[in-house]
Design a protein around this motif. Structure first.
Motif, short mmCIF file in Angstrom:
data_model
loop_
_atom_site.label_atom_id
_atom_site.label_comp_id
_atom_site.label_asym_id
_atom_site.label_seq_id
_atom_site.Cartn_x
_atom_site.Cartn_y
_atom_site.Cartn_z
N SER A 131 2.98 90.07 1.87
CA SER A 131 2.88 88.64 1.57
C SER A 131 4.25 88.02 1.32
O SER A 131 4.54 86.92 1.77
CB SER A 131 1.99 88.41 0.35
OG SER A 131 0.69 88.84 0.59
N PHE A 142 7.09 89.16 2.50
CA PHE A 142 7.77 89.14 3.79
C PHE A 142 7.30 87.94 4.63
O PHE A 142 8.10 87.24 5.22
CB PHE A 142 7.51 90.45 4.55
CG PHE A 142 8.02 90.44 5.95
CD1 PHE A 142 9.35 90.67 6.23
CD2 PHE A 142 7.16 90.18 7.02
CE1 PHE A 142 9.83 90.66 7.52
CE2 PHE A 142 7.62 90.15 8.32
CZ PHE A 142 8.96 90.39 8.57
N MET A 143 5.99 87.72 4.67
CA MET A 143 5.44 86.61 5.45
C MET A 143 5.87 85.26 4.87
O MET A 143 6.08 84.31 5.62
CB MET A 143 3.92 86.70 5.52
CG MET A 143 3.43 87.85 6.38
SD MET A 143 4.01 87.76 8.08
CE MET A 143 3.09 86.35 8.68
N LYS A 144 5.99 85.18 3.57
CA LYS A 144 6.44 83.92 2.95
C LYS A 144 7.87 83.61 3.37
O LYS A 144 8.20 82.47 3.66
CB LYS A 144 6.34 84.02 1.44
CG LYS A 144 6.75 82.73 0.75
CD LYS A 144 6.62 82.83 -0.75
CE LYS A 144 7.04 81.52 -1.37
NZ LYS A 144 6.97 81.55 -2.81
N ARG A 145 8.71 84.63 3.42
CA ARG A 145 10.11 84.43 3.81
C ARG A 145 10.27 84.20 5.30
O ARG A 145 11.07 83.37 5.72
CB ARG A 145 10.95 85.64 3.41
CG ARG A 145 11.35 85.68 1.98
CD ARG A 145 12.44 86.73 1.76
NE ARG A 145 12.16 87.98 2.44
CZ ARG A 145 11.74 89.09 1.84
NH1 ARG A 145 11.54 89.09 0.55
NH2 ARG A 145 11.52 90.19 2.54
N ASN A 146 9.54 84.94 6.11
CA ASN A 146 9.81 84.96 7.55
C ASN A 146 8.72 84.36 8.42
O ASN A 146 8.92 84.21 9.61
CB ASN A 146 10.02 86.41 8.02
CG ASN A 146 11.16 87.06 7.30
OD1 ASN A 146 12.17 86.43 7.05
ND2 ASN A 146 10.99 88.30 6.93
N GLY A 147 7.60 84.06 7.84
CA GLY A 147 6.49 83.61 8.68
C GLY A 147 5.89 82.31 8.19
O GLY A 147 6.55 81.29 8.09
N SER A 148 4.65 82.41 7.87
CA SER A 148 3.87 81.23 7.51
C SER A 148 4.08 80.85 6.05
O SER A 148 3.74 81.61 5.15
CB SER A 148 2.39 81.52 7.76
OG SER A 148 1.62 80.48 7.25
N ASN A 149 4.62 79.69 5.82
CA ASN A 149 4.76 79.18 4.46
C ASN A 149 3.48 78.53 3.96
O ASN A 149 3.37 78.17 2.81
CB ASN A 149 5.91 78.18 4.37
CG ASN A 149 7.25 78.85 4.52
OD1 ASN A 149 7.42 80.00 4.14
ND2 ASN A 149 8.20 78.14 5.09
N TYR A 150 2.52 78.36 4.84
CA TYR A 150 1.27 77.71 4.47
C TYR A 150 0.23 78.69 3.95
O TYR A 150 -0.53 78.38 3.05
CB TYR A 150 0.69 76.93 5.66
CG TYR A 150 1.63 75.88 6.18
CD1 TYR A 150 1.92 74.75 5.43
CD2 TYR A 150 2.26 76.04 7.40
CE1 TYR A 150 2.80 73.79 5.89
CE2 TYR A 150 3.13 75.08 7.88
CZ TYR A 150 3.40 73.96 7.11
OH TYR A 150 4.27 73.02 7.57
#
Length: 127
Positions: A10, A12-20
């Motif tokens: 999560s 990693f995804m917040k930093r590099n992917g979906s901020n939504y």
């Protein structure tokens, strides 16, 4: 261990992917755990051909999802236990084993749900 790996995913995804979708990693990981636990409960439910508790399977799934999420949230968020879990596994050196166990759990959960669900949809007797 599972919480920690989902937390890292999560984050990693917040930093590099979906901020939504991944806004609060400590809560997002609880949602991911709940989803897999719900999938496991549904697999057992279908595997043993259990009848509906409320008379409506959709309502049964919703109640189970809220109950599982509530228990997970209560356990992990109470007294900020997630910080203790994160600190404990941040110190671990066996990164490969942590990843292997989590990947195995995820794959087995998805595969067993798929196999049991597809057989039950085709009307085959599972057990």
């Amino acid at each position: 261990m599972l919480y920690y790996q989902f937390y890292r995913f999560s984050r990693f995804m917040k930093r590099n992917g979906s901020n939504y979708l991944f806004v609060r990693p400590h809560v997002d990981s609880i949602i991911l755990i709940t989803g897999f636990e719900l999938m496991n409960v549904a697999t057992i439910w279908l595997l043993f051909s259990l009848s509906s508790v409320t008379g409506n399977y959709d309502l049964d799934i919703a109640i189970a999802a809220f109950a599982i999420f509530g228990l997970n949230a209560l356990y992990i968020l109470k007294n900020q236990r997630y910080n203790k879990i994160i600190q404990k596994y941040d110190k671990k050196k066996s990164e490969f084993m942590l990843n292997a166990v989590v990947i195995l759990y995820v794959l087995c959960s998805i595969l067993s749900f798929y196999l049991v669900h597809s057989n039950s949809l085709q009307g085959r007797k599972i057990i």
